[in-house]
Design a protein around this motif. Structure first.
Motif: not given
Length: 564
Positions: A257-266, A279-286, A322-329
């Protein structure tokens, strides 16, 4: 390397305790109210098998396992109480399938003891190959074992596991000269016996020994989810309310939950940070991490004490949910309409009115997804980040999305529609594909780095993993489609025992035992048991399922800019 100290003391007398009341009753769905949870039975183990020769402790056939059960059950009262050795709730349960008896026997052989207390189960008991790290207790691997023990009324091993891993969290964690975050949970641990001093110590792995040296992001989430399952099942909140457990949860939450440079809640993650630990290409927001993150946040919201520190975290959790559910859906969800919208996307759009918010190139849509997507159905895709959408299907993330209610009821139904429509691709001859489709040829070389273990339709690259049965079964029960789970379980029963409980299967249909699969893989065994017990008694679903919180969730609608 010293071997694990594995004790096999198990059986004993049986006594009945009154069932403790459950907490968080507000979460129970209608299906769980149909029948009460059976009374928990505590097994007192006072007869030891320590002096038995190793030949008597070897893997036995289902028929011999059933004979052992019969002998033990005949010595009990006629009320159908469980035996402490192979633990049926009633004899008729095992008459239905001798595989269950064999599974329990193998699961018990995997138990690890630390200072004479059960603390977990090792990954596999396959002495025909080099042990590597399969002789360790993995946090993610133990979850289905823990659920099996809880469903059987054996809470001690689960409580011990939660406390021991919590103790390991407090260790200073370093990889080379870099210190990891305080809240990181271990990927695994093992018991080291010192014969000279006649003592035992725990040795933990926080990623410094893993493939690629990646810390396990999922371990902390599974720990919180399992703590909630223990609390829900036992009705005893004293463990979760311990200051150490409260602090452990807060440390895990502080990391994510720490704040940083992220613009997404994921959560931004590296390759190899979860079940797919190569290594299977899942880096990012799996999707696997995002679904587990969502579920762990919801579980923590139920477990945190509303004191000064707890309230602060609870407020942060609600905002993030709230933010995560909206983003994912909104952005991870794919169905026929959304696929058509992406196909028609314009690129290089600016300002808040942009429809193609991640500047995804329509030409990057893989050919297979057009044929794979049914008219009725949908799923959460594997990854979404700037100019990148991974359209692969990942089973664990989608099942957890259903169980955590990250998926809306309509989305959950669509995921089940997809599984039914694409049964041959996702289930085939052995449930269940970890991901679909497999990476092949040039794509495999680029994405996996020519990984010889993750060749096409093998291991993490489209392999079939029996452990996923328990997640599929739970999702099926929650969505009111137990017949899908029953069909998958019956399919697995034709091979699993005969093939000695492999870790995974290879091939487009899952027809072949995996080329490097360990035999007697513990979570293949435990996943089967949990699926069987959950199907027999759907009230067990309450341990691992969360109902949609309509009061917390605001009405989620896409902005008008999404209308194409």
């Amino acid at each position: 390397m010293c071997p694990l100290g594995i004790d096999v003391s198990q059986t004993g007398n049986v006594k009945t305790l009154e069932s403790a009341g459950t907490i968080f009753e507000i979460e129970d769905s209608d299906i769980l109210r149909i029948s009460e949870r059976p009374r928990a039975i505590n097994v007192e183990r006072n007869r030891s098998f320590e002096e038995r020769p190793s030949s008597e402790l070897s893997i036995t056939s289902p028929r011999h396992s059933l004979k052992i059960l019969t002998d033990h059950l005949e010595g009990l009262s006629p009320h159908g109480r469980r035996s402490g050795f192979n633990t049926p709730r009633s004899y008729t349960y095992f008459e239905a399938h001798a595989m269950v008896a064999e599974a329990w026997e193998n699961l018990r052989r995997s138990i690890v003891f630390y200072r004479r207390q059960p603390v977990g189960t090792i990954a596999a008991i396959d002495h025909s190959v080099e042990e590597l790290n399969y002789d360790q207790v993995f946090v993610r691997d133990f979850v289905p074992s823990a659920l099996a023990f809880l469903m059987n009324g054996e809470e001690e091993i689960v409580k011990n596991f939660l406390l021991k891993t919590l103790h390991l969290q407090s260790w200073e964690k370093r990889i080379d000269r870099f210190k990891l975050g305080e809240g990181v949970m271990p990927a695994s641990f093992k018991v080291i016996h010192n014969p000279v001093r006649n003592s035992e110590i725990l040795m933990a792995d926080f990623g410094e020994s893993a493939i690629g040296r990646v810390a396990p992001v999922d371990s902390g989430f599974w720990w919180i989810i399992l703590l909630r399952a223990y609390t829900k099942h036992t009705g005893d909140s004293s463990l979760a309310e311990m200051p150490d457990c409260q602090r452990g949860m807060r440390l895990i939450l502080s990391l994510c939950l720490s704040e940083g440079f992220d613009t997404f809640p994921t959560l931004l993650c590296a390759d190899g940070c979860c079940m797919i630990d190569r290594r299977m290409g899942v880096y990012g927001y799996p999707i696997e991490i995002q679904a587990l993150f969502f579920m762990a946040l919801r579980c923590a919201l139920l477990l945190l004490k509303p004191d000064q520190e707890g309230k602060e975290f609870m407020e942060r959790i609600v905002k993030r949910l709230h933010a995560l559910s909206y983003h994912m859906r909104s952005y991870f969800w794919l169905d026929l309409k959304q696929l058509n919208d992406i196909y028609r996307y314009k690129t290089e759009e600016y300002s808040h009115t942009a429809v193609n918010k991640f500047n995804v190139m329509p030409d990057s849509l893989p050919d297979w997804v057009f044929d794979f997507m049914p008219i009725r159905g949908g799923y959460f895709i594997g990854n979404v980040s700037p100019a990148k959408m991974d359209f692969r299907w990942f089973c664990l993330g989608n099942c957890v999305a259903i169980l955590s209610s990250l998926a809306t009821p309509e989305q959950a139904a669509a995921i089940m529609d997809l599984i039914e429509s694409r049964w041959e691709e996702l289930v085939g001859e052995m449930p269940l594909k970890i991901c679909y489709p497999a990476l092949e040829s040039h794509e495999w070389r680029i994405v996996t780095g020519c990984d010889p273990k993750n060749t096409r339709w093998s291991y993490h690259n489209g392999g079939s993993w029996p452990v996923l049965l328990w997640l599929l079964t739970a999702a099926c029960i929650k969505t009111g489609r137990p017949q899908i789970a029953r069909r998958a379980i019956e399919l697995a029963e034709t091979r699993l025992s005969k093939d000695h409980w492999p870790e995974y299967y290879d091939g487009k249909l899952g027809r072949y035992i995996g080329k490097q699969a360990r035999k007697f893989q513990t979570w293949s065994i435990a996943g089967y048991l949990v699926a069987k017990m959950m199907l027999e008694d759907p009230s067990h679903l309450g341990m691992i399922s969360l109902e949609e919180d309509k009061q917390m969730k605001p009405l989620m609608k896409r902005s008008t800019s999404w209308t194409c």
